[in-house]
Design a protein around this motif. Structure first.
Motif, short mmCIF file in Angstrom:
data_model
loop_
_atom_site.label_atom_id
_atom_site.label_comp_id
_atom_site.label_asym_id
_atom_site.label_seq_id
_atom_site.Cartn_x
_atom_site.Cartn_y
_atom_site.Cartn_z
N ARG A 155 0.84 -1.21 0.00
CA ARG A 155 0.00 0.00 0.00
C ARG A 155 0.87 1.26 0.00
O ARG A 155 2.03 1.23 0.41
CB ARG A 155 -0.91 0.00 1.23
N LYS A 156 0.29 2.33 -0.47
CA LYS A 156 0.98 3.62 -0.40
C LYS A 156 1.10 4.05 1.07
O LYS A 156 0.24 3.72 1.90
CB LYS A 156 0.23 4.68 -1.20
N ALA A 157 2.14 4.81 1.35
CA ALA A 157 2.37 5.23 2.73
C ALA A 157 1.22 6.06 3.28
O ALA A 157 0.94 6.04 4.49
CB ALA A 157 3.67 6.03 2.80
N SER A 158 0.51 6.75 2.41
CA SER A 158 -0.55 7.65 2.84
C SER A 158 -1.93 7.02 2.87
O SER A 158 -2.92 7.67 3.23
CB SER A 158 -0.59 8.88 1.93
N LEU A 159 -2.04 5.75 2.47
CA LEU A 159 -3.35 5.10 2.37
C LEU A 159 -3.39 3.81 3.19
O LEU A 159 -2.38 3.11 3.33
CB LEU A 159 -3.67 4.75 0.91
N ALA A 160 -4.58 3.49 3.66
CA ALA A 160 -4.80 2.17 4.25
C ALA A 160 -4.93 1.17 3.11
O ALA A 160 -5.34 1.52 2.00
CB ALA A 160 -6.06 2.19 5.11
N SER B 70 13.14 -3.99 0.64
CA SER B 70 14.01 -4.64 1.62
C SER B 70 15.26 -3.83 1.92
O SER B 70 15.95 -4.08 2.89
CB SER B 70 14.46 -6.02 1.10
N TRP B 71 15.55 -2.87 1.07
CA TRP B 71 16.79 -2.11 1.12
C TRP B 71 16.49 -0.75 1.74
O TRP B 71 15.64 0.00 1.22
CB TRP B 71 17.32 -1.96 -0.30
N ASP B 72 17.14 -0.43 2.83
CA ASP B 72 16.86 0.82 3.52
C ASP B 72 17.07 2.04 2.61
O ASP B 72 16.36 3.05 2.72
CB ASP B 72 17.67 0.95 4.82
N PHE B 73 18.02 1.94 1.70
CA PHE B 73 18.26 3.01 0.72
C PHE B 73 17.00 3.29 -0.09
O PHE B 73 16.60 4.44 -0.31
CB PHE B 73 19.43 2.61 -0.18
N HIS B 74 16.32 2.24 -0.55
CA HIS B 74 15.10 2.39 -1.34
C HIS B 74 13.95 2.94 -0.49
O HIS B 74 13.13 3.71 -0.98
CB HIS B 74 14.69 1.04 -1.96
N GLU C 291 10.30 2.13 9.83
CA GLU C 291 9.17 1.51 10.52
C GLU C 291 7.90 1.62 9.68
O GLU C 291 7.08 0.70 9.65
CB GLU C 291 8.97 2.19 11.88
N GLY C 292 7.76 2.75 9.00
CA GLY C 292 6.59 2.91 8.14
C GLY C 292 6.56 1.87 7.03
O GLY C 292 5.49 1.34 6.68
N ASN C 293 7.71 1.54 6.47
CA ASN C 293 7.78 0.52 5.43
C ASN C 293 7.37 -0.85 5.97
O ASN C 293 6.66 -1.61 5.31
CB ASN C 293 9.20 0.46 4.86
N LEU C 294 7.81 -1.18 7.18
CA LEU C 294 7.44 -2.46 7.79
C LEU C 294 5.93 -2.55 7.97
O LEU C 294 5.32 -3.60 7.72
CB LEU C 294 8.14 -2.63 9.14
N ALA C 295 5.31 -1.45 8.37
CA ALA C 295 3.86 -1.43 8.53
C ALA C 295 3.15 -1.60 7.19
O ALA C 295 2.12 -2.29 7.10
CB ALA C 295 3.43 -0.11 9.20
N THR D 108 12.16 -6.91 7.27
CA THR D 108 11.12 -6.73 6.25
C THR D 108 10.44 -8.06 5.91
O THR D 108 9.22 -8.11 5.74
CB THR D 108 11.68 -6.10 4.96
N ILE D 109 11.21 -9.13 5.83
CA ILE D 109 10.58 -10.42 5.52
C ILE D 109 9.85 -10.98 6.74
O ILE D 109 8.86 -11.71 6.61
CB ILE D 109 11.59 -11.43 4.93
N GLU D 110 10.32 -10.62 7.92
CA GLU D 110 9.59 -11.02 9.13
C GLU D 110 8.24 -10.30 9.20
O GLU D 110 7.23 -10.89 9.63
CB GLU D 110 10.42 -10.69 10.38
#
Length: 531
Positions: free
Chosen positions: A77-82, A106-110, A120-124, A161-163
């Motif tokens: 999902r987009k960061a701004s949307l559910a 998976s890459w913090d750079f991306h 943390e937002g990416n994990l969510a 990220t895979i967890e």
């Protein structure tokens, strides 16, 4: 016996290759072929990204897949949307598929530079997207994009990220070498690390930028992956994806693992060439397992050993993957090459016969003049038939005239007038063309089609001219090579002359004569005439 699931992404990743664009109808045809041969999963496309993929998922519903499950691709999902409000994710639900394949970072750079969000937002985003689709009854695969680059940059975060995908309820986690630059030992190390952290099955999705996609996929399986992603013929963006036409036989015959049903591997070459035809891409003749040259032999020493046992110069019988053994005859050939061809054509020729040696010398002399029979088996087989089999020419040229008019504006008009003899009948006709060779081809076909209707199905698929003695300028010898197909197979013929029209005539005439010989059409015509 352990098994490996085969997940095909030709319809999405494959279509991202330069020069390839599948229509919706093309995608349906390929999907049905993949299903028929026994692939486990077929990724149909990204329904949230373009109308063509939406149409595909709508139309494929009218077809019943017997072996494969259809997957739709999409992003977290987009960061701004559910997740439940993200149009791209809702499009996956609307596609009616059983499987959703979702990719995330998976890459913090991306995460920071491409997504512009927090770690943390990416994990969510990963966790929420997988959980939402899972709650709707879909089997969810999570593509860990740039996983191996992410491990090299920030191992702890890449594993988180895979967890997160596992926590969301993913069925399988696919580790992606998205930039295609990882080495096999790196793949092995990080697949084993991931396997130690997760309780879910793992897959591998490798790109070929380092020319290692097949090797990396095999190493990943050896390290614990049970699902392999790839494309037919390795089509894909940049340098392509992992080539399933190599991976499947390697896993089956070399690693002893179950993939698609073993008996279906006999259709692998057919599948490879079918997909290349639909993609309008010339097949790679040197492609392992399924390429025309994969089991082709030229050196006399090699062929001599092959006559005793194929294992001397082949790693497995070509028939296992639906290919065939080919022996070429050239200036490098020995009598063994000739004996193999005689046997292949059911010609009873003694090894020590003067005729056999004479034909071999004739071939070498012709090659010295510029003929090349490696890609012209049609001309070569006709040469042998004429020498040994009481071969009767299906047609002979009585006369030929070409007219080329160039107008003041520079446009040219070409017409060929041809007089042919077929048996005891003579036909005299003319035809136009967009050039002298095209006019010649049209006139030849026009003269013969009433005698041999099957010629209508023969189509010139390639025409090449090679100047042999550049220093002689416009007076140089040229070699014309023609490829002809009838919808079922193709064959090559060759002509050599200082006159490009004469060389073209030789190759054109051989192409039709061999097509008639190959399809037993000469015998059919003879029988019809007797009746």
């Amino acid at each position: 016996m352990s098994s490996v699931q085969i997940y095909d992404t030709t319809l999405r990743d494959g279509s991202q290759a330069e020069g390839i664009s599948f229509s919706c109808e093309d995608k349906i045809k390929i999907a049905l072929s993949l299903d028929k041969i026994g692939f486990h999963y077929i990724e149909g496309g990204w329904p949230g990204s373009n109308p063509k993929d939406l149409d595909f998922f709508s139309l494929i519903r009218s077809h019943s897949l017997k072996n494969a499950k259809l997957a739709a691709f999409g992003s977290t999902r987009k960061a701004s949307l559910a997740a439940e409000n993200d149009p791209s994710i809702l499009a996956i639900l609307d596609s009616g598929v059983q499987v959703a394949t979702i990719f995330g970072k998976s890459w913090d750079f991306h995460v920071r530079e491409a997504l512009g969000t927090t770690l943390e937002g990416n994990l969510a985003m990963i966790r929420d997207t997988v959980a939402f689709l899972k709650s709707k009854g879909l089997e969810v695969f999570y593509d860990a994009e740039h996983f191996f680059d992410g491990c090299k940059a920030n191992l702890a975060y890449a594993l988180k990220t895979i967890e997160a995908a596992q926590e969301g309820g993913a069925s399988t986690i696919i580790l992606c070498d998205t930039n295609g630059g990882s080495l096999p030992l790196e793949i092995k190390e990080f697949v084993e690390l991931a396997a130690g952290r997760l309780s879910l099955p793992l897959g591998i999705h490798a790109h070929n930028d380092g020319d290692l996609a097949v090797a990396n996929s095999l190493v990943a399986v050896q390290a614990g992956a049970v699902q392999v992603h790839g494309t037919v013929n390795g089509y894909g963006e940049r340098c392509g994806n992992a080539n399933l036409c190599s991976i499947i036989p390697n896993l089956t015959f070399k690693c002893g693992l179950e993939t698609i049903p073993r008996e279906n591997l006999a259709h692998l070459t057919e599948l490879s060439r079918f997909v290349s035809e639909v993609a309008n891409v010339h097949p790679d003749t040197r492609q392992p397992y399924v390429g025309m040259s994969a089991f082709t032999h030229k050196g006399g020493v090699h062929v001599s050993a092959l006559l005793k046992d194929y294992r001397s110069y082949e790693h497995l019988p070509p028939e296992l993957v639906g290919n065939r053994r080919r022996v070429l005859v050239s200036e490098l050939s020995g009598m063994s090459n000739m004996l193999y061809k005689y046997k292949e054509l059911n010609l009873q020729v003694d090894k020590q016969s003067p005729e056999g040696k004479r034909v071999l010398e004739e071939i070498k002399n012709l090659e010295n003049q510029g003929y090349q029979f490696e890609g012209a088996e049609g001309s070569f087989e006709l040469l042998l038939k004429k020498a040994y089999n009481g071969y009767i020419e299906p047609f002979t040229l009585e006369a030929l005239r070409l007219m080329i008019d160039v107008k003041q504006d520079g446009t040219a008009y070409s017409e060929a007038i041809i007089k042919m003899r077929v048996g005891d009948r003579v036909v005299h006709t003319a035809a136009e063309g967009n050039g002298p060779v095209n006019a010649l081809d049209n006139a030849l076909r026009k003269a013969l089609e009433s005698f041999y209707p099957c010629i209508r199905s023969m189509r010139l698929t390639d025409y090449k001219v090679r100047v042999l003695d550049e220093k002689d300028g416009t007076g140089a010898m040229v070699r014309v090579h023609i490829e002809t197909g009838d919808g079922h197979s193709s064959w090559g013929t060759v002509g050599v002359s200082e006159n490009i029209i004469e060389a073209s005539w030789q190759a054109l005439a051989d192409s039709l004569a061999y097509g008639l010989l190959k399809g037993d059409n000469l015998e059919q015509k003879k029988d019809d005439k007797e009746e």
